[in-house]
Write a protein that holds these residues in place. Structure first.
Motif, PDB file in Angstrom:
ATOM      1  N   HIS A 118      40.495  26.739 -57.292  1.00 59.62           N
ATOM      2  CA  HIS A 118      40.448  26.850 -58.303  1.00 59.62           C
ATOM      3  C   HIS A 118      39.520  25.566 -59.749  1.00 59.62           C
ATOM      4  O   HIS A 118      39.256  25.275 -60.545  1.00 59.62           O
ATOM      5  CB  HIS A 118      41.532  26.199 -59.137  1.00 59.62           C
ATOM      6  N   SER A 133      37.016  26.970 -61.833  1.00 57.70           N
ATOM      7  CA  SER A 133      36.902  28.253 -63.030  1.00 57.70           C
ATOM      8  C   SER A 133      38.051  26.812 -63.889  1.00 57.70           C
ATOM      9  O   SER A 133      37.314  26.863 -64.853  1.00 57.70           O
ATOM     10  CB  SER A 133      38.353  28.485 -62.579  1.00 57.70           C
ATOM     11  N   TYR A 134      38.242  25.843 -62.754  1.00 51.00           N
ATOM     12  CA  TYR A 134      39.003  24.904 -63.987  1.00 51.00           C
ATOM     13  C   TYR A 134      37.824  24.093 -65.121  1.00 51.00           C
ATOM     14  O   TYR A 134      37.692  23.797 -65.921  1.00 51.00           O
ATOM     15  CB  TYR A 134      39.114  23.899 -63.609  1.00 51.00           C
ATOM     16  N   ASP A 154      36.359  26.523 -67.294  1.00 51.47           N
ATOM     17  CA  ASP A 154      37.273  26.772 -69.043  1.00 51.47           C
ATOM     18  C   ASP A 154      36.437  25.184 -69.379  1.00 51.47           C
ATOM     19  O   ASP A 154      37.012  25.804 -70.745  1.00 51.47           O
ATOM     20  CB  ASP A 154      38.656  26.560 -68.191  1.00 51.47           C
ATOM     21  N   TYR A 186      48.350  29.538 -64.421  1.00 53.95           N
ATOM     22  CA  TYR A 186      47.128  29.305 -65.457  1.00 53.95           C
ATOM     23  C   TYR A 186      46.995  30.417 -66.362  1.00 53.95           C
ATOM     24  O   TYR A 186      46.837  30.684 -67.206  1.00 53.95           O
ATOM     25  CB  TYR A 186      45.488  30.125 -64.431  1.00 53.95           C
ATOM     26  N   ASP A 187      47.244  32.489 -65.219  1.00 53.40           N
ATOM     27  CA  ASP A 187      47.803  33.927 -66.188  1.00 53.40           C
ATOM     28  C   ASP A 187      48.846  33.316 -67.039  1.00 53.40           C
ATOM     29  O   ASP A 187      48.395  34.056 -67.806  1.00 53.40           O
ATOM     30  CB  ASP A 187      47.646  34.686 -64.743  1.00 53.40           C
ATOM     31  N   SER A 191      46.538  27.730 -68.998  1.00 57.37           N
ATOM     32  CA  SER A 191      45.896  26.529 -68.106  1.00 57.37           C
ATOM     33  C   SER A 191      46.658  26.271 -67.180  1.00 57.37           C
ATOM     34  O   SER A 191      47.736  26.431 -66.213  1.00 57.37           O
ATOM     35  CB  SER A 191      46.921  25.202 -69.570  1.00 57.37           C
ATOM     36  N   TYR A 192      45.208  25.116 -66.896  1.00 62.32           N
ATOM     37  CA  TYR A 192      45.701  25.082 -64.921  1.00 62.32           C
ATOM     38  C   TYR A 192      46.807  23.021 -65.415  1.00 62.32           C
ATOM     39  O   TYR A 192      46.884  22.521 -64.283  1.00 62.32           O
ATOM     40  CB  TYR A 192      44.705  23.844 -64.446  1.00 62.32           C
TER      41      TYR A 192
END
Length: 403
Positions: A236, A239-240, A243, A363-364, A368-369
């Motif tokens: 992740h 992707s983080y 974002d 996240y979904d 947010s992570y």
């Protein structure tokens, strides 16, 4: 013992790990293109990777038992073929569900046959106990070099040939593992004072002995946390960072830094494990992880902090492997290391499953992570405490044999 005097088997194992784990650690950068191709959310790809890691762990104890019985050569050859087939089928998949079989089951099986448990089990039988952690550290560092080498290469391949072409190139690279595996000879246990005692022990007795040892279960708990950390970050982090509106190259470079600094970190922690109490060194490693992750999620995320995070977390990334495997060998001996460490590794992979899947799920759900990042901080601190009460003295059977 100088690292240059290690047996050939150690260096062949290093070559296999560079390929196997280098490919594995690059999967995170495939998340966004694969998800966009199949028009799915991130949870889909996250679950495929999570399934891969769970099955990697489920297969591992049985693969370890097979390696203890028949040697590592046949196991590695079969695993390399499964790995290549899984990567190729992923690249040609027409439906997203196919990835559960290809990227999940086949690659998971391939990893269980070509990664740390099998290679370290073979190394343990040819390296003296007093140098085991150092040898394990060097071997672990090999996987990190693969990460450093493969991730930028994967990014370049995707740019030139798309994600399908990149996976097909990786499938072809699995022939390297086949080539090295052909030269792996089944190693006989190193002659030591405790060898006769180890040879007389059956697998059932070894399992009963380990299951009755409180420290063995604490080792399991600590390695669960390691798996959660490693696969959440590897899967992740790209992707983080995306974002946060950072360039794609930032994620590739951060993960490459994880790989290059883990080369030094794995060997460093392995050497420390030979010089000092492995359980205390493990606690120090997890305290460092706690501080590094907490600082990363607290400070503003920029290209510079991403690079610094990659380097810092890389230094303590897989230093747990030589220490954990070294603890198991120190307490129970080398005879059934592939089996006993394989079971510990299964717990690691349960953590990996949850880290990869929960990252996408949270996240979904939240968009947010942040919740999952802070959970990794809490888990790191808990793992630092878990290792302190472990009784790391050899079991009475080994102590009597060495007396």
């Amino acid at each position: 013992m100088s690292i240059f005097r290690f047996p050939l088997l150690v260096w062949l194992g290093i070559g296999i790990l560079i390929t196997s784990l280098g490919i594995r650690q690059s999967f995170g950068i495939f998340m966004m293109p694969v998800s966009e191709h199949f028009q799915t959310g991130r949870e889909f790809f996250s679950f495929a990777i999570a399934l891969q890691n769970l099955l990697f762990g489920v297969f591992q104890p049985f693969i370890g038992m097979a390696a203890d019985k028949w040697g590592s050569k046949k196991i590695i050859l079969a695993g390399a073929i499964s790995y290549a087939l899984g990567l190729y089928l992923t690249s040609t998949a027409l439906a997203p569900e196919t990835l559960y079989l290809s990227l999940g089951a086949l690659v998971g099986l391939g990893l269980s046959c070509t990664s740390y448990v099998i290679v370290l089990g073979a190394v343990a039988k040819v390296v003296p106990a007093e140098h085991a952690a150092k040898a394990f550290g060097l071997t672990t560092a090999a996987g990190s070099f693969g990460m450093f080498a493969m991730i930028p290469g994967a990014q370049s391949l995707m740019t030139q040939f798309g994600w399908q072409g990149a996976l097909q190139a990786f499938a072809m690279m699995c022939t390297v593992m086949i080539a090295f595996g052909l030269f792996m000879k089944t190693a006989q246990p190193k002659q030591q004072a405790a060898t006769n005692s180890e040879d007389e022990q059956t697998l059932k007795q070894a399992l009963q002995e380990a299951f009755a040892h409180k420290g063995y279960w604490l080792i399991h708990a600590g390695f669960f946390v390691c798996g959660f950390h490693v696969m959440f970050i590897a899967t992740h982090l790209p992707s983080y960072l995306a974002d946060k509106d950072l360039p794609t190259a930032t994620a590739a470079m951060a993960l490459a830094y994880v790989g290059i600094f883990n080369i030094f970190g794995s060997y460093f922690w392995g050497v420390m494990g030979d010089k000092f109490s492995k359980r205390h060194v493990m606690s120090a490693l997890y305290l460092l992880r706690t501080a590094v992750i907490a600082a990363f999620v607290t400070l503003p995320v920029t290209e510079h902090t991403a690079a610094l995070f990659g380097a810092a977390i890389g230094f303590c990334w897989l230093g747990t492997v030589p220490l954990t495997s070294g603890l198991v060998r120190q307490i129970f001996g080398a005879r059934y290391l592939s089996t006993l460490y394989g079971l510990v590794f299964f717990t690691h992979q349960v953590g990996s499953f949850l880290g990869a899947w929960a990252g996408g799920r949270i996240y979904d759900f939240y968009g947010s992570y942040d919740p999952i990042w802070w959970s990794t901080v809490v888990l790191a601190f808990a793992a630092a405490l878990i290792h302190l009460p472990i009784n790391d003295r050899p079991v009475p059977r080994l102590s009597l044999a060495m007396a």
